[in-house]
Design an enzyme around this catalytic site. Structure first.
Site, short mmCIF file in Angstrom:
data_model
loop_
_atom_site.label_atom_id
_atom_site.label_comp_id
_atom_site.label_asym_id
_atom_site.label_seq_id
_atom_site.Cartn_x
_atom_site.Cartn_y
_atom_site.Cartn_z
CB CYS A 59 -0.93 -0.02 1.22
SG CYS A 59 -2.14 1.30 1.22
CB CYS A 60 3.80 2.30 2.06
SG CYS A 60 3.11 2.66 3.69
CB CYS B 202 -2.63 7.15 5.61
SG CYS B 202 -1.69 7.49 4.12
CB CYS C 43 -1.51 3.82 8.78
SG CYS C 43 -2.03 2.64 7.52
CB CYS D 66 5.81 4.93 4.55
SG CYS D 66 6.68 6.48 4.40
S1 SF4 Z 1 0.35 4.80 5.56
FE1 SF4 Z 1 -1.29 3.22 5.48
S2 SF4 Z 1 -2.90 3.97 4.08
FE2 SF4 Z 1 -1.04 5.27 3.83
S3 SF4 Z 1 -0.01 4.38 2.10
FE3 SF4 Z 1 0.90 3.41 3.90
S4 SF4 Z 1 -0.33 1.58 4.35
FE4 SF4 Z 1 -1.45 2.82 2.84
#
Ligand code: SF4
Length: 226
Positions: A108-109, A191, A194, A219
């Site tokens: 996701c990151c 985010c 998170c 991240c």
């Molecule tokens: S902080 Fe969480 S929602 Fe944001 S990009 Fe990373 S995993 Fe995804």
């Protein structure tokens, strides 16, 4: 407007020696407001300011974005993730799948942050961050001036050796606007899925990816090759 002349001078000295475009990565942290203030105080060259709009930010972050643009009189350029990549990610992980494994979270990151960062830094000679060594166990070896092997450019961290006290004293003396969630016991902004508020005894990054071990809490934007 008062500011730390020594730190502004440090930034000016570095910028005088670097040819090409320089950008500042703004991620809505208290540190970033100070880094931006220092970048605006130097007169060597304009610095492009950008942020990574992951699509999962807090609603308060968008309001704060507008407040900052008005305060500094600048445009903060938003880099967004690639739409097909987001669709594939959401199909695979759903809304909360990033919490189910470290691999999911890194995926996701990567889609929402790391890939857009690569685009933001393309063609740049250097980038400026608000990173501090005191923020986390993953940042204890942080230097004010580094080479970013992952992205292939110089990385300038003017606040690398700043303490919490120095940071918030600077913000207070310069009347800089803070993200509104700091008033609700957040110590770091990320985010929405998170990031959570923290207790007074918890450290700065405790509210980020709180289900993971501290040594995993990056991240991918600031990881070093080992
Ligand atoms: S902080 Fe969480 S929602 Fe944001 S990009 Fe990373 S995993 Fe995804």
């Amino acid at each position: 407007m008062p500011f730390e002349t020594a730190d502004s001078a440090f930034l000016s000295g570095i910028l005088e020696k670097i040819a090409g475009d320089v950008a500042l990565a703004f991620s809505y942290q208290a540190e970033d407001v100070v880094a931006l203030h220092l970048a605006r105080a130097q007169t060597v060259r304009p610095v492009q300011v950008f942020t990574l709009d992951t699509g999962r930010l807090f609603p308060e972050t968008n309001a704060y974005h507008a407040e900052l643009e008005a305060f500094f009189g600048i445009d903060i350029q938003r880099y967004i993730p690639d739409e097909p990549d987001v669709r594939a990610l959401e199909k695979r992980l759903g809304e909360w799948g990033m919490r189910h494994s470290l691999e999911n979270r890194h995926d996701c990151c990567r889609v929402r942050k790391v890939d857009p960062l690569r685009r933001a830094l393309q063609g740049k000679s250097a980038w400026i961050t608000g990173l501090r060594a005191a923020q986390s166990v993953t940042r204890t070896n942080l230097q004010k001036l580094e080479f970013d092997d992952n992205n292939g450019l110089i990385k300038i961290n003017p606040l690398a050796d700043w303490s919490d006290e120095r940071l918030f004293d600077y913000i207070s003396r310069c009347h800089l606007p803070l993200h509104p969630l700091y008033a609700k016991n957040f110590k770091s902004i990320g985010c929405a899925p998170c990031t959570r508020a923290v207790e007074p005894h918890e450290d700065i990054r405790a509210g980020r990816w709180w289900w993971e071990n501290p040594e995993h809490k990056e991240c991918g934007l600031h990881l070093k090759e080992v």
